[in-house]
Design a protein around this motif. Structure first.
Motif, PDB file in Angstrom:
ATOM      1  N   LYS A 111      -9.763   2.995  11.714  1.00 53.59           N
ATOM      2  CA  LYS A 111     -10.296   2.172  10.649  1.00 53.59           C
ATOM      3  C   LYS A 111      -9.272   1.662   9.835  1.00 53.59           C
ATOM      4  O   LYS A 111      -9.301   0.594   8.873  1.00 53.59           O
ATOM      5  CB  LYS A 111     -11.163   3.078   9.638  1.00 53.59           C
ATOM      6  N   ILE A 112      -7.838   2.207  10.045  1.00 48.85           N
ATOM      7  CA  ILE A 112      -6.615   1.764   9.102  1.00 48.85           C
ATOM      8  C   ILE A 112      -5.546   1.887   9.921  1.00 48.85           C
ATOM      9  O   ILE A 112      -5.417   2.728  10.954  1.00 48.85           O
ATOM     10  CB  ILE A 112      -6.536   2.847   7.836  1.00 48.85           C
ATOM     11  N   ALA A 148      -3.573  -0.626  -3.723  1.00 51.66           N
ATOM     12  CA  ALA A 148      -4.301   0.399  -2.735  1.00 51.66           C
ATOM     13  C   ALA A 148      -3.148   1.757  -2.708  1.00 51.66           C
ATOM     14  O   ALA A 148      -2.089   1.709  -2.383  1.00 51.66           O
ATOM     15  CB  ALA A 148      -4.303  -0.481  -1.491  1.00 51.66           C
ATOM     16  N   SER A 187      -2.991  -5.454  -1.653  1.00 49.29           N
ATOM     17  CA  SER A 187      -2.280  -4.389  -0.892  1.00 49.29           C
ATOM     18  C   SER A 187      -1.412  -3.634  -2.079  1.00 49.29           C
ATOM     19  O   SER A 187      -1.302  -2.517  -1.807  1.00 49.29           O
ATOM     20  CB  SER A 187      -1.294  -4.820   0.067  1.00 49.29           C
ATOM     21  N   ARG A 200       0.809  -1.193  -0.058  1.00 47.29           N
ATOM     22  CA  ARG A 200       0.151  -0.055   0.074  1.00 47.29           C
ATOM     23  C   ARG A 200       0.816   1.370   0.059  1.00 47.29           C
ATOM     24  O   ARG A 200       2.023   1.264   0.711  1.00 47.29           O
ATOM     25  CB  ARG A 200      -1.021   0.111   1.103  1.00 47.29           C
ATOM     26  N   ASP A 255       4.443  -1.026   3.836  1.00 47.39           N
ATOM     27  CA  ASP A 255       3.599   0.138   3.504  1.00 47.39           C
ATOM     28  C   ASP A 255       4.676   1.014   3.162  1.00 47.39           C
ATOM     29  O   ASP A 255       5.728   1.313   3.670  1.00 47.39           O
ATOM     30  CB  ASP A 255       2.721   0.444   4.290  1.00 47.39           C
ATOM     31  N   LEU A 295     -12.732   3.486   1.872  1.00 45.88           N
ATOM     32  CA  LEU A 295     -11.906   2.545   2.376  1.00 45.88           C
ATOM     33  C   LEU A 295     -12.353   1.063   2.704  1.00 45.88           C
ATOM     34  O   LEU A 295     -11.303   0.284   2.774  1.00 45.88           O
ATOM     35  CB  LEU A 295     -11.682   3.172   3.856  1.00 45.88           C
ATOM     36  N   ASP A 296     -13.400   0.669   3.018  1.00 45.94           N
ATOM     37  CA  ASP A 296     -13.858  -0.399   3.156  1.00 45.94           C
ATOM     38  C   ASP A 296     -13.566  -1.300   1.808  1.00 45.94           C
ATOM     39  O   ASP A 296     -13.097  -2.552   1.789  1.00 45.94           O
ATOM     40  CB  ASP A 296     -15.321  -0.784   3.592  1.00 45.94           C
ATOM     41  N   ASP A 332     -10.020  -1.969   1.391  1.00 44.32           N
ATOM     42  CA  ASP A 332      -9.448  -3.062   2.330  1.00 44.32           C
ATOM     43  C   ASP A 332      -9.648  -4.654   1.817  1.00 44.32           C
ATOM     44  O   ASP A 332      -8.803  -5.495   2.031  1.00 44.32           O
ATOM     45  CB  ASP A 332     -10.112  -3.328   3.784  1.00 44.32           C
ATOM     46  N   SER A 333     -10.666  -4.866   0.656  1.00 44.58           N
ATOM     47  CA  SER A 333     -10.719  -5.680   0.216  1.00 44.58           C
ATOM     48  C   SER A 333      -9.656  -6.071  -1.016  1.00 44.58           C
ATOM     49  O   SER A 333      -9.974  -7.400  -1.552  1.00 44.58           O
ATOM     50  CB  SER A 333     -12.121  -6.376  -0.185  1.00 44.58           C
TER      51      SER A 333
END
Length: 341
Positions: free
Chosen positions: A233-234, A208, A205, A140, A240, A197-198, A201-202
């Protein structure tokens, strides 16, 4: 509602940003707001004000040419000479030259980079680096920049679309400004690139990108909370990449340093220093300041916007170009200047 009767003039994006901030406090500009664009002129009593397009790190920035009974006053606003701007709109140097030929009594000019030799790089340079990093990063990518920097945000979207990545926005001011940019047509995003964002997440990586607030290490910003493992949330994960695509505002060094250290502790690769190339200034460097002075050729000069050392450096640049020291003023806050021919 604001309890005043003072007209407020601004370009579409500027007024939209002001309205958005006022709304957070239950206020509105309503009828006080008047939208202008580069090339427009207005009358304010015996003054005429013309708005001139300049390149800067926020879209629709304009300089002011104020026609007074005593003579023409130019305020350059923040500017640089970007020959390849992201939006394709080159600074209107011809208009400055026209006004200079007519005669300018006073020019007030941006001094922020008066201590930097040469020329400021084009904003497009950052876009090229984004494309390379987005193609090669293994996981990410988090990008933080000033929420008002619409052109920088556009380049993140462009690089993401080219590399097959999807983008989510985190942080209230960033979310608000991206929405405004899209609604007003300042941002253009390929279908499917912007997701919530949800959804991100799916996804794998390495597909993103997250654009987030926190470029100055603000304690309550989204990136700072991620760095402290306190975002609901993250979270930052090993592998990363975090790109801090902004310059450090003086006084924020400690907060930014703390955030960077915490990100490294979380296992992220952080690209942050001024030499990384992931940020270019929106302000003119010395050769551009000389060009503006030579084009406008004001009778009097007032360097503005910068710390005192920048004002002094800019004044010296004007002297080097042949302007008499007696015609250059460096005022203190609250000083009143009076000019006549």
């Amino acid at each position: 509602r604001l309890n005043c009767n003072v007209p407020v003039y601004g370009t579409r994006l500027t007024l939209a940003l002001v309205e958005s901030r006022l709304k957070e406090h239950g206020l509105r500009l309503q009828s006080y707001a008047h939208v202008v664009k580069a090339g427009d002129s207005i009358r304010l009593g015996n003054l005429g004000v013309e708005f001139i397009h300049v390149s800067h790190s926020i879209a629709d920035c304009v300089a002011l040419a104020i026609d007074t009974p005593a003579g023409m006053i130019i305020h350059t606003a923040d500017f640089k000479f970007d020959q390849t701007p992201v939006d394709g709109r080159v600074m209107d140097i011809r208009r400055f030259a026209d006004l200079g030929a007519r005669g300018v009594l006073v020019m007030l000019s941006d001094s922020t980079n008066a201590d930097r030799p040469g020329y400021t790089m084009s904003e497009r340079v950052v876009g090229d680096l984004f494309r390379d990093e987005f193609r090669d990063a293994p996981s990410r990518i988090f990008v933080t920049t000033f929420a008002s920097h619409i052109e920088r945000i556009q380049q993140v979207f462009d690089a993401a679309a080219e590399s097959g990545r999807r983008v989510a926005i985190v942080g209230r001011s960033m979310e608000n400004n991206v929405r405004l940019g899209l609604d007003l047509g300042y941002l253009h995003v390929e279908p499917g690139t912007l997701v919530d964002l949800d959804t991100l997440d799916s996804m794998p990586s390495n597909r993103a990108v997250i654009i987030t607030t926190g470029s100055q290490g603000e304690p309550m910003s989204a990136l700072t909370r991620m760095a402290m493992a306190d975002h609901r949330k993250i979270s930052i994960m090993p592998g990363d990449t975090v790109i801090i695509s902004a310059s450090t505002i003086p006084g924020n060094e400690r907060m930014i340093g703390s955030t960077i250290n915490r990100l490294f502790k979380q296992g992220a690769e952080v690209i942050y220093d001024a030499f990384s190339g992931f940020h270019v200034s929106g302000h003119a460097s010395q050769e551009e300041l000389k060009l503006m002075l030579n084009v406008v050729r004001p009778e009097y000069f007032v360097p503005v916007h910068g710390e005192y050392r920048h004002l002094v450096k800019h004044a010296r640049i004007a002297q080097d170009l042949g302007m008499p020291r007696s015609n250059i003023l460096i005022p203190e806050l609250g000083d009143v200047m009076e000019f006549s021919r």
